[in-house]
Scaffold this motif. Structure first.
Motif, PDB file in Angstrom:
ATOM      1  N   GLU A 113     -52.963 117.461  62.586  1.00  0.00           N
ATOM      2  CA  GLU A 113     -53.642 118.111  63.594  1.00  0.00           C
ATOM      3  C   GLU A 113     -54.926 117.032  63.707  1.00  0.00           C
ATOM      4  O   GLU A 113     -55.216 116.275  62.780  1.00  0.00           O
ATOM      5  CB  GLU A 113     -54.231 119.515  63.269  1.00  0.00           C
ATOM      6  N   MET A 114     -55.391 117.113  64.926  1.00  0.00           N
ATOM      7  CA  MET A 114     -56.400 116.199  65.311  1.00  0.00           C
ATOM      8  C   MET A 114     -57.709 116.817  64.996  1.00  0.00           C
ATOM      9  O   MET A 114     -58.047 117.974  65.385  1.00  0.00           O
ATOM     10  CB  MET A 114     -56.389 115.801  66.769  1.00  0.00           C
ATOM     11  N   LYS A 115     -58.673 116.274  63.985  1.00  0.00           N
ATOM     12  CA  LYS A 115     -59.847 116.612  63.525  1.00  0.00           C
ATOM     13  C   LYS A 115     -60.908 115.714  63.816  1.00  0.00           C
ATOM     14  O   LYS A 115     -60.532 114.570  62.978  1.00  0.00           O
ATOM     15  CB  LYS A 115     -59.899 117.365  62.377  1.00  0.00           C
ATOM     16  N   ASN A 116     -62.067 115.596  64.237  1.00  0.00           N
ATOM     17  CA  ASN A 116     -62.996 114.590  64.455  1.00  0.00           C
ATOM     18  C   ASN A 116     -62.378 113.099  64.905  1.00  0.00           C
ATOM     19  O   ASN A 116     -62.785 112.285  64.118  1.00  0.00           O
ATOM     20  CB  ASN A 116     -63.770 114.533  63.063  1.00  0.00           C
TER      21      ASN A 116
END
Length: 444
Positions: A113-116
């Motif tokens: 998942e995309m984080k920061n």
């Protein structure tokens, strides 16, 4: 009078049925009017038909646009989770050959998942079943990037041609555990020349019935060409290896004219080609003949020089000399009359004399002493005092050679403090390491 009335009544009685019959028949005018009306209605319907069709089509298009718009909105809602291939593929790819990543390892799929602004691996604490599929190389199209819907992904899956085996063979089902799935064995059974883009992608999607409660975006590799396996038999190697057949070099075709000419002169491998290019370039060009232009020669030689040298060295000994050569007959160290000459000082030796020694080494290549080592510990270090005894080299000679030739061993005293072996050994060690790291190889 009575008779007159009788006849009048009779005449009137005869006229009455006629009048009724005349009234019950349609008139000619009315018939003509009805025909004209029917024709007018037909003409009207014919005139209205295109208009009605247009209206219906417009309504249908509006409905489809509203539906596709809802699909686009759904597709643009980027899922929180997605699948990715962790590394790019090793290429070229041939039919029937196992597909690996650039590091020659099995393909790895990660759930992230995309984080920061970066991908973070995710573990859903459950097994996720994936289907591995082949995709059109031009999907996704335009500027859509990763904003595709599941329907679009499905519609771009490529199936095998009629009468052919399944396009992908091997592990077409993968289980993701702890956020990672591995495809250990997968290959294409057909080339990519028959599809519109001439390229495939490998895709991975959640199998139907697995992980239904969350949307996970599909993964796909970069686009690539799949060639027939028979093409692998003739492909060039980049970089070439010393033991490769000489036709693996650019501009030299297998069983072609150049290949036959070289084979007839004993030039069978890339190593043979490079050795002769060092020792006697004019002869090598003469073997190739006028069919090889100067431009072709440069391309072939450049490709050959990309060769991986490996860790072998060759020793050529004589009454008053000792040469260390690399695998393509380049001198990387010389001891002549007790004087040490590292690679950068080779040019200080009489050129004609050294050329003669190198030609002798080339001619007697099969009888040279072959040793193996690394840049840090070449096997030269094991030669010991026998090397010194054979050539009469001692501490005094080394010191004299340093003063006379400036061989770069001026720091010998500092480095060799307390070292029990001969200075010649350490001198060779530094020279080999230095020469390889700096690329200081002389043709002779």
């Amino acid at each position: 009078m009575a008779g007159k009335r009788f006849f009048e009544d009779f005449d009137s009685d005869l006229q009455k049925p006629t009048e009724k019959r005349m009234k019950s028949r349609p008139s000619f005018a009315s018939v003509i009017g009805e025909v004209i009306m029917v024709n007018s209605l037909n003409n009207l319907c014919s005139a209205l038909e295109p208009l009605i069709r247009k209206v219906v089509n417009e309504e249908l298009e509006r409905g489809l646009k509203r539906r596709s718009s809802s699909f686009r909105i759904e597709a643009q809602e980027t899922p929180t989770l997605k699948l990715i291939f962790s590394k790019k593929l090793a290429q070229p790819i041939f039919t029937g050959s196992k597909i690996t990543d650039v590091d020659k390892n099995p393909l790895e799929i990660q759930l992230v998942e995309m984080k920061n602004g970066s991908f973070v691996k995710v573990n859903l604490n459950r097994l996720i079943k994936l289907d591995i599929v082949a995709l059109h190389g031009d999907f996704p199209t335009g500027n859509s990037g990763e904003n595709w819907s599941s329907e679009e992904f499905e519609s771009n899956i490529v199936k095998e041609r009629d009468g052919k085996r399944p396009l992908l063979a091997g592990e077409v089902t993968v289980i993701v555990r702890n956020g990672v799935g591995t495809i250990s064995d997968i290959e294409f059974t057909d080339n990519s020349s028959w599809i519109r883009s001439r390229k495939f992608r490998i895709g991975a999607k959640v199998a139907r019935g697995s992980c239904q409660d969350v949307r996970i975006r599909e993964a796909m590799t970069e686009a690539f060409v799949v060639r027939d396996h028979r093409g692998e038999l003739y492909k060039k190697h980049h970089p070439p290896m010393l033991e490769d057949d000489v036709w693996r070099l650019e501009k030299i075709g297998k069983e072609g004219a150049f290949h036959k000419k070289l084979s007839a002169e004993g030039v069978n491998t890339v190593q043979d080609f490079l050795k002769l290019s060092i020792v006697d370039p004019p002869r090598l060009k003469m073997i190739m003949g006028p069919g090889m232009s100067e431009k072709m020669w440069e391309v072939t030689l450049k490709h050959a020089r990309e060769c991986v040298m490996g860790n072998k060295f060759y020793i050529f000994r004589g009454p008053n000399f000792f040469l260390v050569l690399n695998p393509i007959c380049q001198v990387i160290k010389a001891v002549v009359d007790g004087h040490i000459f590292p690679a950068r000082d080779i040019t200080t030796i009489n050129r004609s004399y050294l050329e003669g020694l190198v030609r002798q080494a080339y001619t007697n290549w099969s009888s040279l002493e072959e040793i193996e080592g690394t840049l840090n510990e070449p096997a030269l270090l094991t030669q010991g005092d026998s090397m010194v005894q054979q050539h009469g080299v001692n501490h005094t000679d080394v010191g004299r050679s340093n003063q006379q030739t400036g061989s770069g061993l001026e720091n010998w005293e500092m480095v060799n403090g307390g070292y029990g072996s001969t200075p010649v050994e350490l001198g060779f060690r530094f020279s080999i390491t230095e020469s390889y790291s700096q690329g200081e190889f002389s043709s002779f």
